[in-house]
Design a protein around this motif. Sequence first.
Motif, PDB file in Angstrom:
ATOM      1  N   TYR A 104     -25.255  34.482-104.111  1.00  0.00           N
ATOM      2  CA  TYR A 104     -24.105  33.604-103.856  1.00  0.00           C
ATOM      3  C   TYR A 104     -24.453  32.728-102.664  1.00  0.00           C
ATOM      4  N   ASP A 105     -24.538  31.420-102.881  1.00  0.00           N
ATOM      5  CA  ASP A 105     -24.977  30.527-101.816  1.00  0.00           C
ATOM      6  C   ASP A 105     -23.884  29.559-101.417  1.00  0.00           C
ATOM      7  N   PHE A 143     -28.972  26.766 -97.382  1.00  0.00           N
ATOM      8  CA  PHE A 143     -28.298  27.871 -98.047  1.00  0.00           C
ATOM      9  C   PHE A 143     -28.016  27.567 -99.511  1.00  0.00           C
ATOM     10  N   GLU A 144     -28.921  26.845-100.141  1.00  0.00           N
ATOM     11  CA  GLU A 144     -28.761  26.516-101.555  1.00  0.00           C
ATOM     12  C   GLU A 144     -29.992  27.043-102.275  1.00  0.00           C
ATOM     13  N   TYR A 145     -29.765  27.976-103.242  1.00  0.00           N
ATOM     14  CA  TYR A 145     -30.868  28.708-103.839  1.00  0.00           C
ATOM     15  C   TYR A 145     -31.140  28.328-105.290  1.00  0.00           C
TER      16      TYR A 145
END
Length: 248
Positions: free
Chosen positions: A152-153, A142-144
């Motif tokens: 929003y991650d 969940f890191e973009y």
Amino acid sequence: MLNSGQMASFRSQLDARKAEIELHLQENNHFGLEQSFGHDSTGELSSYDNHPGDEGTELYEREKDIALNEHVEEELSDINRALAAIEKGTYGVCEVCGTDIPEERLEVLPTATTCKEHSPEQAISHSRPIEESILEPAFGQFEYDESDSEAYDAEDSYQDVERFGNSETPSDMEYPVDSYNDVYMENDDPTGYVEDYENFAATDIEGKNVTVYPNIQHRQYEHTLDEEGLMTPFGDLPASEKEPYSED
């Protein structure tokens, strides 16, 4: 086939190791597992007044004792199996194919009852506990930051929480900051916008520019553009539009 002298030597090794293991298990009460509960081994009556960190340590030690006990008991079972084979006169012969087990293998592993080709542990298991499927790194999937998405991650979520405080001090940062309010990772990341322009430019529902709200970021933005002689940070404009802007 093994001769009587070799057979007696291996029997002596197995008997000595068996006595050693049995004495060890007797003296440490099977690694403390004969107690009804882990607290019995530490003298604690309950977990009520213990710090969670201490409880975690005791849990780890209990799990380690269980693993060590299983390992030793498995070795003891293998020794008994080998001694039984000696009694039957089949020691040194593979239980599966009936061929002689090399003496070199028995010298290294006296408990062996099969040849190398029929060893029960031919492959190393690479299976992992199912819990590890969700134990990703800090931000996991969940890191973009490395993608084109500005959503929003998980990293943004962590930063929002970390703004309320952590155990770091300004001197702990790679680039020391002036305030404890900035003691969190990537504290200079914009909040609520991506480009600096979005911080002070207001648009209507259709995205058309409506007005500009002067602030410190706006002045810095304009100063940077003036130094570079540009109208926008993403590229220059045609000369017809640039000249009126850059004139004194």
